[in-house]
Design an enzyme around this catalytic site. Sequence first.
Site, PDB file in Angstrom:
ATOM      1  N   GLN A 100       0.840  -1.205   0.000  1.00  0.00           N
ATOM      2  CA  GLN A 100       0.000   0.000   0.000  1.00  0.00           C
ATOM      3  C   GLN A 100       0.879   1.261   0.000  1.00  0.00           C
ATOM      4  O   GLN A 100       1.721   1.446   0.889  1.00  0.00           O
ATOM      5  CB  GLN A 100      -0.952   0.026   1.205  1.00  0.00           C
ATOM      6  CG  GLN A 100      -2.027   1.100   1.009  1.00  0.00           C
ATOM      7  CD  GLN A 100      -2.960   1.276   2.188  1.00  0.00           C
ATOM      8  OE1 GLN A 100      -2.507   1.323   3.321  1.00  0.00           O
ATOM      9  NE2 GLN A 100      -4.254   1.404   1.927  1.00  0.00           N
ATOM     10  N   TYR A 186      -5.850  11.195   4.081  1.00  0.00           N
ATOM     11  CA  TYR A 186      -4.474  11.461   3.668  1.00  0.00           C
ATOM     12  C   TYR A 186      -4.467  12.258   2.361  1.00  0.00           C
ATOM     13  O   TYR A 186      -5.511  12.733   1.923  1.00  0.00           O
ATOM     14  CB  TYR A 186      -3.695  10.141   3.633  1.00  0.00           C
ATOM     15  CG  TYR A 186      -3.685   9.509   5.014  1.00  0.00           C
ATOM     16  CD1 TYR A 186      -3.178  10.229   6.106  1.00  0.00           C
ATOM     17  CD2 TYR A 186      -4.249   8.263   5.266  1.00  0.00           C
ATOM     18  CE1 TYR A 186      -3.209   9.697   7.391  1.00  0.00           C
ATOM     19  CE2 TYR A 186      -4.289   7.732   6.553  1.00  0.00           C
ATOM     20  CZ  TYR A 186      -3.770   8.456   7.612  1.00  0.00           C
ATOM     21  OH  TYR A 186      -3.811   7.953   8.884  1.00  0.00           O
ATOM     22  N   ARG A 233      -7.545   2.246  -3.035  1.00  0.00           N
ATOM     23  CA  ARG A 233      -8.422   2.177  -1.857  1.00  0.00           C
ATOM     24  C   ARG A 233      -9.002   3.555  -1.555  1.00  0.00           C
ATOM     25  O   ARG A 233      -8.277   4.542  -1.467  1.00  0.00           O
ATOM     26  CB  ARG A 233      -7.655   1.698  -0.631  1.00  0.00           C
ATOM     27  CG  ARG A 233      -8.604   1.411   0.536  1.00  0.00           C
ATOM     28  CD  ARG A 233      -7.896   0.852   1.756  1.00  0.00           C
ATOM     29  NE  ARG A 233      -8.697  -0.203   2.355  1.00  0.00           N
ATOM     30  CZ  ARG A 233      -8.777  -0.424   3.664  1.00  0.00           C
ATOM     31  NH1 ARG A 233      -8.102   0.312   4.519  1.00  0.00           N
ATOM     32  NH2 ARG A 233      -9.539  -1.395   4.131  1.00  0.00           N
ATOM     33  N   GLY A 328      -9.510  -6.658   8.637  1.00  0.00           N
ATOM     34  CA  GLY A 328      -8.405  -5.969   9.295  1.00  0.00           C
ATOM     35  C   GLY A 328      -8.101  -6.571  10.648  1.00  0.00           C
ATOM     36  O   GLY A 328      -7.250  -7.469  10.771  1.00  0.00           O
ATOM     37  N   ARG A 329      -8.822  -6.110  11.678  1.00  0.00           N
ATOM     38  CA  ARG A 329      -8.538  -6.561  13.041  1.00  0.00           C
ATOM     39  C   ARG A 329      -8.581  -8.083  13.201  1.00  0.00           C
ATOM     40  O   ARG A 329      -7.725  -8.627  13.903  1.00  0.00           O
ATOM     41  CB  ARG A 329      -9.483  -5.858  14.029  1.00  0.00           C
ATOM     42  CG  ARG A 329      -9.064  -4.400  14.245  1.00  0.00           C
ATOM     43  CD  ARG A 329     -10.163  -3.552  14.773  1.00  0.00           C
ATOM     44  NE  ARG A 329     -11.239  -3.391  13.785  1.00  0.00           N
ATOM     45  CZ  ARG A 329     -12.272  -2.592  13.940  1.00  0.00           C
ATOM     46  NH1 ARG A 329     -12.385  -1.886  15.044  1.00  0.00           N
ATOM     47  NH2 ARG A 329     -13.180  -2.487  12.993  1.00  0.00           N
TER      48      ARG A 329
HETATM   49  C1  LIG Z   1      -4.377  -1.087  13.728  1.00  0.00           C
HETATM   50  C2  LIG Z   1      -4.999  -0.614  12.442  1.00  0.00           C
HETATM   51  C3  LIG Z   1      -4.188  -0.073  11.455  1.00  0.00           C
HETATM   52  C4  LIG Z   1      -4.735   0.322  10.222  1.00  0.00           C
HETATM   53  N1  LIG Z   1      -3.895   0.775   9.239  1.00  0.00           N
HETATM   54  C5  LIG Z   1      -4.392   1.043   7.993  1.00  0.00           C
HETATM   55  C6  LIG Z   1      -3.514   1.379   6.919  1.00  0.00           C
HETATM   56  O1  LIG Z   1      -2.288   1.393   7.055  1.00  0.00           O
HETATM   57  N2  LIG Z   1      -4.084   1.647   5.714  1.00  0.00           N
HETATM   58  C7  LIG Z   1      -5.437   1.609   5.506  1.00  0.00           C
HETATM   59  O2  LIG Z   1      -5.900   1.875   4.390  1.00  0.00           O
HETATM   60  N3  LIG Z   1      -6.281   1.266   6.509  1.00  0.00           N
HETATM   61  C8  LIG Z   1      -5.789   0.967   7.732  1.00  0.00           C
HETATM   62  N4  LIG Z   1      -6.642   0.554   8.737  1.00  0.00           N
HETATM   63  C9  LIG Z   1      -8.065   0.291   8.414  1.00  0.00           C
HETATM   64  C10 LIG Z   1      -8.275  -1.187   8.097  1.00  0.00           C
HETATM   65  O3  LIG Z   1      -7.648  -1.535   6.862  1.00  0.00           O
HETATM   66  C11 LIG Z   1      -9.764  -1.567   7.989  1.00  0.00           C
HETATM   67  O4  LIG Z   1     -10.366  -0.810   6.965  1.00  0.00           O
HETATM   68  C12 LIG Z   1     -10.502  -1.319   9.300  1.00  0.00           C
HETATM   69  O5  LIG Z   1      -9.786  -1.870  10.402  1.00  0.00           O
HETATM   70  C13 LIG Z   1     -11.905  -1.936   9.285  1.00  0.00           C
HETATM   71  O6  LIG Z   1     -11.832  -3.326   9.032  1.00  0.00           O
HETATM   72  P1  LIG Z   1     -11.995  -4.423  10.221  1.00  0.00           P
HETATM   73  O7  LIG Z   1     -13.311  -4.118  10.885  1.00  0.00           O
HETATM   74  O8  LIG Z   1     -12.000  -5.751   9.516  1.00  0.00           O
HETATM   75  O9  LIG Z   1     -10.847  -4.244  11.160  1.00  0.00           O
HETATM   76  C14 LIG Z   1      -6.122   0.194   9.989  1.00  0.00           C
HETATM   77  C15 LIG Z   1      -6.939  -0.325  11.014  1.00  0.00           C
HETATM   78  C16 LIG Z   1      -6.389  -0.744  12.209  1.00  0.00           C
HETATM   79  C17 LIG Z   1      -7.288  -1.362  13.263  1.00  0.00           C
END
Ligand SMILES: Cc1cc2nc3c(=O)[nH]c(=O)nc-3n(C[C@H](O)[C@H](O)[C@H](O)COP(=O)(O)O)c2cc1C
Length: 377
Positions: A100, A186, A233, A328-329
Amino acid sequence: MTTNLFSPIQIGTLELPHRIAMAPLTRSRAGQPGNIPQEMNVEYYRQRAGAALIITEATQISQQGQGYAWTPGIHSAEQIAGWRKVSEAVHDAGGRIFLQLWHVGRVSHQSLQENGALPVAPSAIAAPGKTFIVDADGKGAWADVPVPQELTINGIAAIVADYVQAARNAIAAGMDGVEIHAGNAYLIDSFINSNSNKRSDRYGGNVTNRARFLLEVVDAVTAAIGPERTGVRLTPMGRFMGMGDETPLETWGYIAHALNSRNLAYLHLVEPAIVGTVKDHTHDPMWDEVIRLMRKNYNGTLILAGGYDFETANKALAARRADIIAFGRPFISNPDLPERFRQNAPLTPADPATFFGGTAVGYTDYSVFDSKGGVVA
Ligand SMILES: Cc1cc2nc3c(=O)[nH]c(=O)nc-3n(C[C@H](O)[C@H](O)[C@H](O)COP(=O)(O)O)c2cc1C
């Protein structure tokens, strides 16, 4: 047959064995000095190679593009070498990986910029938020973001060139492709949204102008490495860090339509209910409408992320709301997430205290599931 998480799919030239992707996750554990991927990062990604596609944590394209301490870059020879070890480990374990690409824009701080310069943005308007820096004692600390400097036309062109170089570097590092991070307030997102872009030149004002920077980056990157190796994205109707747009359906509908003609590997959207990393439990019917509109305007592969579990993900695929779901999480605390879904095994909850920065604790020490012995190390 109804499409579900285990239906294979092709993106670009890659055959994905299923549809459970790993969402990009900043973990703030790059090697120091130099923001270089290190052995611990290699191990973390290797453990998650069972994902249909790994999308790496956001990775700055230049020093100017960094906004938080300890995040990795893809602009030095050492960083490329570090990422090469990651891509090799994932490929050796049978996985696929996109890097990314990240420019934070105004969500930065002088202490992270070359020569203490002010961060850059479409307009000189401060984001209502904080960023994470290293203080005088070498410790992490939250700091208000300053009023940024407005980018000149030449400054914008230089950043487009930085995206191209970073994309080439990612390919040199063995990545299968790149995802252009155009969400979460961003730089690219702050050009798109009307409340952070008050420019009166060809990069501001109407929707065509506010989307111009995104499309210039997309066109330059796809010309350099190929559209089949490029994903985008977006966080439509995102409200993180003061984002907002006066005409969201027009703006996001136009962007989906414009990207449709670019033959990308995929378009990746975060559900509007997610603000940064937190779920907004109110419900605005326009959040569904904007996703449906973008789906309609974009005929290629669509990835959706944001608060999904096994059941809701399968429902979204069956209803053709999306083609792939990114988690993600759940991937933070379940390195073998696809296998757990397959076995209907319980999921380990993630610990937010270890999301950003720190050691292997909460990073590479989450266990995999074994049907005979339960969760094992
Ligand atoms: C610890 C953490 C770091 C994240 N870092 C990024 C990132 O670097 N780039 C991005 O586009 N989204 C980032 N996100 C968003 C996640 O990609 C994702 O969209 C978000 O956590 C919701 O999905 P989930 O409910 O499956 O966790 C981050 C989320 C978390 C929790």
